[in-house]
Design an enzyme around this catalytic site. Structure first.
Site, mmCIF file in Angstrom:
data_model
loop_
_atom_site.group_PDB
_atom_site.id
_atom_site.type_symbol
_atom_site.label_atom_id
_atom_site.label_comp_id
_atom_site.label_asym_id
_atom_site.label_seq_id
_atom_site.Cartn_x
_atom_site.Cartn_y
_atom_site.Cartn_z
ATOM 1 N N THR A 53 -10.166 -9.935 13.094
ATOM 2 C CA THR A 53 -10.997 -10.069 11.910
ATOM 3 C C THR A 53 -12.130 -9.070 12.008
ATOM 4 O O THR A 53 -12.735 -8.897 13.077
ATOM 5 C CB THR A 53 -11.558 -11.497 11.739
ATOM 6 O OG1 THR A 53 -12.400 -11.540 10.578
ATOM 7 C CG2 THR A 53 -12.334 -11.974 12.952
ATOM 8 N N GLU A 54 -12.394 -8.378 10.895
ATOM 9 C CA GLU A 54 -13.307 -7.231 10.954
ATOM 10 C C GLU A 54 -14.753 -7.609 11.225
ATOM 11 O O GLU A 54 -15.579 -6.748 11.503
ATOM 12 C CB GLU A 54 -13.215 -6.380 9.688
ATOM 13 C CG GLU A 54 -13.564 -7.073 8.407
ATOM 14 C CD GLU A 54 -12.323 -7.552 7.676
ATOM 15 O OE1 GLU A 54 -12.374 -7.621 6.433
ATOM 16 O OE2 GLU A 54 -11.316 -7.858 8.327
ATOM 17 N N ASN A 55 -15.087 -8.915 11.150
ATOM 18 C CA ASN A 55 -16.461 -9.287 11.493
ATOM 19 C C ASN A 55 -16.650 -9.513 12.991
ATOM 20 O O ASN A 55 -17.730 -9.923 13.419
ATOM 21 C CB ASN A 55 -16.918 -10.515 10.697
ATOM 22 C CG ASN A 55 -16.029 -11.722 10.923
ATOM 23 O OD1 ASN A 55 -14.816 -11.601 10.932
ATOM 24 N ND2 ASN A 55 -16.630 -12.878 11.096
ATOM 25 N N SER A 94 -15.793 -3.081 15.546
ATOM 26 C CA SER A 94 -14.616 -3.579 14.838
ATOM 27 C C SER A 94 -14.076 -2.537 13.866
ATOM 28 O O SER A 94 -12.870 -2.282 13.799
ATOM 29 C CB SER A 94 -14.964 -4.864 14.081
ATOM 30 O OG SER A 94 -13.831 -5.386 13.427
#
Length: 226
Positions: A48-50, A89
């Site tokens: 997940t990009e966070n 990320s």
């Protein structure tokens, strides 16, 4: 379970069947988040990009409000998971380290270009990581309902909403059919259970090539829809 949920689960399950480990997969907001329920390959690692690699489900009693995915839904972490900041990320994404991105869309055109971040005249939903994933992910799969709430096709000749990237996606999965994008043309490769080719033609504005499907009661000969 409602019909809407049934449709979303069908699409998510079909998308999950495209994933073969070892690989790193980013799941977008909406239908893509459901894909995780149908993954049982321990060599498929969710990103997940966070800031988490090794995303998994979490039981209610273990929910941590500080540990969520990009859609702000609570998640858990697998053994060996890693946390990092957003800059790292996105460096992973832009550096080509994401094998597959599964994205939801508002529209997709007949060349495989998508629109999924803004509707003209409405508040911007947010770009999120979609633009970066379209540029950096090795393979991009779209999961979407075939039509919008008003019944109009989401598979269009040309997107009318702002496009997310000029890159074409690789595959489109709806509750009616599965398309591959080859040389910026849609190729219908599979009909969902109970769906006929006539229904797909009726509800698809985009032009597409119909590949012959064997061993299927809905098999049909190759034909270019106009």
């Amino acid at each position: 379970m409602s019909e809407k949920n049934d449709i979303q689960e069908l699409i998510a399950k079909r998308a999950a069947s495209e994933l073969k480990g070892p690989c790193i997969v980013n799941l977008g907001i909406g239908i893509p988040t459901l894909v995780a329920k149908y993954i049982d390959d321990k060599n498929i690692h969710l990103h997940t990009e966070n800031g988490l690699l090794g995303v998994t489900d979490v039981e209610e009693e273990y929910i941590d409000p500080n540990r969520v995915n990009a859609g702000k839904l609570p998640v858990g972490e697998t053994i060996g998971a890693s946390f990092f900041n957003s800059a790292e990320s996105f460096a992973m994404i832009r550096g080509g380290h994401i094998d597959v991105a599964i994205l939801g869309v508002l529209q997709v055109d007949q060349t495989g270009v998508i629109a999924n971040w803004a509707v003209p005249g409405k508040n911007i939903m947010g770009v999120g990581g979609a633009m970066d994933l379209l540029v950096g992910a090795k393979k991009v799969i779209v999961t979407t309902t075939h039509t919008a709430k008003d019944g109009t096709s989401k598979l269009l000749k040309k997107c009318t909403f702002p496009v997310t990237s000029t890159r074409s996606v690789d595959m489109i999965i709806t509750e009616m059919a599965v398309f591959k994008v080859v040389n910026r043309k849609l190729q219908l490769i599979e009909l969902m259970p109970g769906v006929t080719i006539e229904e797909v033609r009726k509800k698809t504005e985009a032009e597409f090539i119909e590949q012959r499907i064997d061993n299927n009661e809905n098999s049909f000969a190759g034909y270019i829809r106009s």
